[in-house]
Every structure is written in C-alpha cells, then in structure tokens.
Design an enzyme around this catalytic site. Structure first.
Site, short mmCIF file in Angstrom:
data_model
loop_
_atom_site.label_atom_id
_atom_site.label_comp_id
_atom_site.label_asym_id
_atom_site.label_seq_id
_atom_site.Cartn_x
_atom_site.Cartn_y
_atom_site.Cartn_z
N GLU A 37 0.87 -1.17 0.00
CA GLU A 37 0.00 0.00 0.00
C GLU A 37 0.91 1.23 0.00
O GLU A 37 1.82 1.34 0.85
CB GLU A 37 -0.88 0.02 1.26
CG GLU A 37 -1.82 1.20 1.24
CD GLU A 37 -2.76 1.26 2.44
OE1 GLU A 37 -2.76 0.38 3.29
OE2 GLU A 37 -3.52 2.26 2.47
N ARG A 264 5.31 -12.77 9.64
CA ARG A 264 5.97 -11.48 9.39
C ARG A 264 7.35 -11.49 9.99
O ARG A 264 7.60 -12.20 10.96
CB ARG A 264 5.24 -10.34 10.13
CG ARG A 264 3.86 -10.08 9.80
CD ARG A 264 3.29 -9.00 10.72
NE ARG A 264 3.64 -7.66 10.29
CZ ARG A 264 2.96 -7.00 9.37
NH1 ARG A 264 1.89 -7.56 8.79
NH2 ARG A 264 3.30 -5.80 9.02
N LYS A 274 3.85 0.71 9.92
CA LYS A 274 3.95 1.95 9.16
C LYS A 274 3.35 3.12 9.93
O LYS A 274 3.81 4.24 9.78
CB LYS A 274 3.24 1.80 7.80
CG LYS A 274 4.17 1.21 6.76
CD LYS A 274 3.60 1.40 5.36
CE LYS A 274 3.11 0.08 4.85
NZ LYS A 274 2.47 0.16 3.56
P1 ATP Z 1 1.25 -1.93 8.12
O1 ATP Z 1 0.44 -3.04 8.66
O2 ATP Z 1 2.34 -1.47 9.01
O3 ATP Z 1 0.47 -0.81 7.51
P2 ATP Z 1 1.38 -3.55 5.84
O4 ATP Z 1 1.87 -4.89 6.15
O5 ATP Z 1 -0.07 -3.41 5.72
O6 ATP Z 1 2.01 -2.55 6.88
P3 ATP Z 1 1.67 -3.30 3.04
O7 ATP Z 1 2.19 -2.18 2.25
O8 ATP Z 1 0.25 -3.65 2.92
O9 ATP Z 1 2.05 -2.97 4.55
O10 ATP Z 1 2.56 -4.59 2.81
C1 ATP Z 1 2.84 -5.10 1.55
C2 ATP Z 1 3.21 -6.54 1.67
O11 ATP Z 1 4.34 -6.70 2.50
C3 ATP Z 1 2.10 -7.35 2.27
O12 ATP Z 1 1.95 -8.53 1.52
C4 ATP Z 1 2.56 -7.63 3.64
O13 ATP Z 1 2.07 -8.86 4.12
C5 ATP Z 1 4.08 -7.65 3.49
N1 ATP Z 1 4.71 -7.26 4.74
C6 ATP Z 1 4.49 -6.12 5.43
N2 ATP Z 1 5.18 -6.14 6.59
C7 ATP Z 1 5.84 -7.30 6.63
C8 ATP Z 1 6.74 -7.91 7.58
N3 ATP Z 1 7.07 -7.31 8.70
N4 ATP Z 1 7.24 -9.13 7.29
C9 ATP Z 1 6.92 -9.74 6.14
N5 ATP Z 1 6.09 -9.23 5.21
C10 ATP Z 1 5.55 -8.02 5.45
MG MG Z 2 -1.48 -3.91 4.26
#
Ligand code: ATP
Ligand code: MG
Length: 564
Positions: A37, A264, A274
């Site tokens: 995102e 994760r 984020k």
């Molecule tokens: P937040 O929850 O902090 O807003 P997010 O995980 O929703 O972050 P996205 O931009 O939606 O952020 O993530 C893009 C991809 O990266 C998703 O498929 C997510 O599962 C993966 N991702 C995000 N954070 C992690 C992490 N800590 N470890 C592994 N994969 C991750």
């Molecule tokens: Mg997300």
C-alpha cells in the site's frame, strides 16, 4: 559490491509450489505479486516479502507483479509510489514492465460488486459505524442481521449506482457482502465491500471515484485478474482467507489463486508498523524516511547496507509460519560479512590527537603504499602521504598502560603505525586540565614494511598525516530503541519514550586519509579498527563530507595483530 549468486533456500511455500507443478496445476505457471500500500516507505519486513515473492518467481521461471494496493487514497501519495519502485529495484528485483495498481481495476471491481448484488450476495447497509460494530457481535457471541439485509436486488442496484454517483455522504451507506452474521469467523459476518469517500484526490484516478473498495474485496479480484497462482501474504490474513475464497467463488472469474500465509518479520530494537514509522517521520523525531536509524530500505541504503546483504538476511531468516522476533545481530552479521569481503580499507581518526615526529624532516612528505584489502590483492593499493605531523586517536594513547592488554602507545613505549613506521613516544604535552594535546615522538626509519629481525612491537594503530588529512563528520549509529520489543513493551504508554537517545552520535572533527575526499555517493569503506562507514552524499557539504557508520567491527584488535 558484488551480487550474491542466485540461491534457492527451500521453505514450505516452495514445497507447495513444487507439488502444484508436479500435479500440473496452473498450467505449470508460477505468478506471484508484491502488493504494497503506498502509504509509507518500504521497510526490512517488506524486504522479506519482496525476496520471497520475487525470489519464487525468479527460481520457477515465473513472474512477480508489483501491484499497488491503492484503495485508501487519503493515506497514499505519489512520493510513496515512486519510493517503493526505487526500493524494489535497488533490492535487485524487476517486475517486468509497468507496475499494476488495484485502482486499474476499479471499474471491473464495481462490476463484480454488481454481480454479487444481482445474486443476492451483497446489500447496501445504512447502519453507522457504531451500530455496525454492535451488530457484528464478538468472538463469543454471534452477530445480528442488519435491518437492511433484506433489501431487494432492485433497491440495492439503485442505491449502489447512486452511491457511485455521489448522492450520499461519507459513512451514510456501505456495500456489504451477505454471508453469515453467525459465522464463528468475524471476517465472514457480512464484511464491508465498499465505502464512500468524498473529497479525496486519488493519486491515480483523481476525483473520478467517491466509492472505494475494501482490501478484502479488492485483493482476491486483483490477484485473479492478473492470473496470480500463489498469493503469499502474512499470517494476519489467515482468518481472511475464507473471505478471499468466498469472493472468488461467487463472481464470474475463471482464476482462483491460492492464498498462503507466512509469518511477518519482527526485528528486535526497532518497529515495523507503518503507523509508528510515519509518526517518527511526521513528528520530526527522525530526519525522514531515509534516516539511517530507520528500518526502512531507504534508511538502510543511506546507512550503507547493500542489497546483497539484505537479500542474504532474508535467506537466512527463512520463511515459516511461526511468529518470532529476529535478533539485530543477524542483520548486522550479513552486512559485516559483505563489507569485510568487499569494502576497501582506509584510515580515519575519530578523536584526533596530534603527534609530532621530532626526528622527521619538516618539509618532507613520503608516499607509502597501503593495500586496499588484506585478503584481496585484486583490490589494489593506494599511496598514503606520511609527514612530520600526524593524528592518531586519543584512545590509542595513555601515559601509563592501564593493564597488560593495552598494546597501544604509552609514554616511553613503541607502537607501529599501520602501513608505516614504528614510533616511540618521548614526551606528552598536556593542557591545563591535564589532558594530552600533543605527543612528541621519534620515528624509527628502519621499520618500514615487514618487522625487522628481533624487533617486537605488539601494537598497531592507525593514523593520518595532519597536513594531508581531510576533516569529516562521522555519524555513529546505535539501535533505534532501548528495548528489544518496543511494540509490546508495557512499561510506557507511548512507544516514543523507548527511543534510544544514543541512536545517533555525531563526531564533527574526524580526520580521514586524503583519498576519501573523492568518495562517491554510497561508497563504503572499512575504517580500520573503527568500523564500516558509508559516504552520505545527501548529508555532506562541500567542506565537510559526512560518513555513516554502517556496522561496527566485531573483533578489530585480534584481526589487526594477526596481520602484522
Ligand atoms: P502496516 O500493517 O504497518 O500498515 P502492511 O503490512 O499493511 O504494513 P503493506 O504495504 O500492505 O504494509 O505490505 C505489503 C506486503 O508486505 C504485504 O503482503 C505484507 O504482508 C508484506 N509485509 C508487510 N510487513 C511485513 C513484515 N514485517 N514481514 C513480512 N512481510 C511483510
Ligand atoms: Mg497492508
């Protein structure tokens, strides 16, 4: 820095794909996607997902799409869209052509929503947010049906069209799936599929829409439209998988990707949410998304991490379904190993103490040859100017040795200057407070190169010619937080209280060997006996270059002594 050769660390996801290929599933194709995102910069947790998704695509001759999950326009923007692409490329991956956007599918998504309405599987609900929460029930109690659940298909169609046309205010109505308010899985209790958002300019679609689809509706359909075979996501989506499947099972779409969840990445002494990272940036607690203290890809890059080290880290931590938290030392050892092998050596004096060589001619400068790497001759050598006045590090001198381990310079003692001569300290000049400000030493001109017969000088220290050295600022970094798990620490109400005030220490009077004046953006060095440093073009001024500490040396003393 060299690229790590392609490796294929196995994991349960690769086993699933192997099995699928063996069974001829998906016509033998593998298509994955990385769906960020654009509401922030990518962090090291995203790197895990990137290495997994792009790595699988690479190793199975498939493809990985970069797709922006851009359904929440008020938190998203173009700066993030661009930074995410730059970071994925920098990590060494390629999505083959143009990135995708969930917003590319807004029209199709709207059509599929209409199809659910036509099948009696979606309805317009007028409950407000609070009522919706009340009706949803809890983990232990079933929910209640919305009073709007039995609206006719015609009425739902009409209302949905009018929602799109902008007739209703934000929050006045939503489109919900009609699944089961008594489902033990709360995600299936008539989840919201669409909400109204007026007055936001979407970075891709402008003001074309005031109706935005929810992630749980958008994601499976975007995957299916692109022909994704394996939709890899993190564990928190496990409970959403029945909804993912429900959406695809109930619309006319020929493709049904398989969602597979993995844990994760959590890294100690930092945060990955984020929301929290955004706060550090917006409140100016850090310099920006690329602050070298941040766990973002941009921060790690500016700090001096290499893409190869980050990929190696992702390989080492592996991909499983168990939640854990990774020690910072694992990340640090990946970059240390990379830089140990590839970073040229240089000399930098962090806390300068002047040394005058009383028996060395005042107007003389000699050029001494120094190897750029102790183990890699191919990295060549450089010429270091040597003259009567030098700087050594304050920590390398004590009037009297505090203990037997102290192998550096003491009054009346000898030490070898790295790549140069043995010197003896004859006199210490101190300031009023009794602090040494200058050493008078004599140099033994017969000691260049290999140790002469019978001569035993244990200590080796680094130095820079005072006349030739350049002044620089060195930024020394430490962990961003003082506790390993800032996310779950209950001792404070606000996580920013756990920030490490020592995470950045700045030294502005360092003296570097003159060749470093030509350091290029992002070039990395081992400053001998001090650590690995990276030139920071963004922070540097014409008269004051800035270098960031990437990572410290593990055991500098032992190494240097062996080399002599
Ligand atoms: P937040 O929850 O902090 O807003 P997010 O995980 O929703 O972050 P996205 O931009 O939606 O952020 O993530 C893009 C991809 O990266 C998703 O498929 C997510 O599962 C993966 N991702 C995000 N954070 C992690 C992490 N800590 N470890 C592994 N994969 C991750
Ligand atoms: Mg997300």
């Amino acid at each position: 820095m060299s690229d790590k050769p392609i490796s294929t660390p196995s994991n349960f996801i690769r086993h699933i794909i192997d099995e699928d290929l063996k069974n001829g599933k998906n016509g033998g194709q593998v298509l994955t996607r990385f769906p960020p995102e654009p509401n922030g910069y990518l962090h090291i947790g995203h790197a895990k997902s990137i290495c997994l998704n792009f790595g699988v695509a690479r190793d199975y001759q498939g493809q990985c799409n970069l797709r922006f999950d851009d359904t929440n326009p008020h938190k998203e923007n173009l700066e993030f869209v661009e930074a995410i692409q730059a970071d994925v490329k920098w990590l060494g991956f390629d999505w083959g052509g143009k990135p995708f956007y969930a917003s590319d599918y807004f029209e199709q998504l709207y059509g599929f929503a209409m199809e659910l309405i036509d099948k009696g599987l979606a309805y317009i609900c007028d409950l407000n947010a609070e009522q919706t929460r009340e009706y949803r029930g809890t983990l232990t109690e079933p929910g209640k049906n919305s009073p709007y659940r039995e609206r006719s298909i015609e009425e739902n169609r009409d209302l949905f069209q009018r929602m799109r046309a902008g007739e209703f205010a934000d929050g006045a109505k939503v489109l919900r799936a009609r699944i089961d308010m008594a489902s033990p899985n709360i995600n299936l209790r008539d989840p919201t599929l669409y909400r109204i958002r007026h007055g936001v300019i979407h970075h891709q679609t402008g003001s074309e829409w005031c109706l935005y689809p929810m992630y749980d509706f958008t994601h499976p359909i975007s995957d299916a439209l692109e022909g994704v075979t394996h939709s890899l996501c993190t564990l928190e989506f496990e409970d959403h998988r029945p909804l993912y499947d429900w959406v695809l099972d109930n619309i006319s779409i020929p493709c049904h990707p398989q969602q597979i969840e993995f844990s994760r990445l959590n890294l100690q002494y930092t945060v990955m949410s984020k929301r929290k990272l955004t706060r550090l940036v917006e409140e100016g607690i850090v310099e920006g998304w690329d602050d070298p203290r941040m766990p973002t890809i941009a921060g790690l890059r500016r700090r001096g991490y290499t893409p190869a080290a980050i990929r190696e880290f992702c390989d080492r931590i592996g991909v499983t379904k168990s939640d854990n938290s990774i020690e910072m030392a694992i990340l640090e050892s990946c970059i240390r190993e990379d830089l140990d092998a590839h970073a040229p050596r240089a000399m930098a004096v962090l806390h300068p103490l002047k040394v005058v060589l009383s028996n060395y001619p005042e107007d003389k400068t000699e050029m001494l040859s120094a190897a750029n790497h102790p183990k890699d001759e191919a990295m060549g050598s450089r010429q270091l100017p040597f003259s009567r006045e030098l700087y050594i590090d304050r920590a390398d001198f004590m009037e009297v040795a505090p203990n037997k381990k102290f192998k550096r310079l003491v009054l009346g003692g000898e030490v070898r200057l790295r790549n140069a001569y043995v010197i003896r300290c004859d006199e210490v000049i101190k300031d009023n407070a009794g602090e040494p400000i200058e050493l008078r030493c004599s140099v033994d001109m017969d000691t260049l190169g290999a140790n002469p017969e019978g001569r035993k000088v244990k200590g080796v220290i680094h130095w820079v010619s005072a006349q030739h050295g350049i002044r620089a600022e060195l930024r020394l970094y430490d962990r961003l937080f003082t506790v390993p798990h800032p996310d779950s620490d209950k001792s404070v109400t606000d996580f920013v209280e756990l920030l490490n005030p020592q995470a950045l220490r700045t030294l502005t009077d360092c003296i570097l060997e003159p060749g470093l004046a030509k350091a290029a953006e992002g070039s990395r060095y081992q400053f001998e006996r001090e650590g690995y440093f990276c030139f920071d073009a963004k922070a540097s001024r014409a008269d004051l270059p800035v270098f960031n500490l990437v990572v410290g040396l593990k055991d500098s003393w032992a190494k240097i002594e062996q080399q002599d």
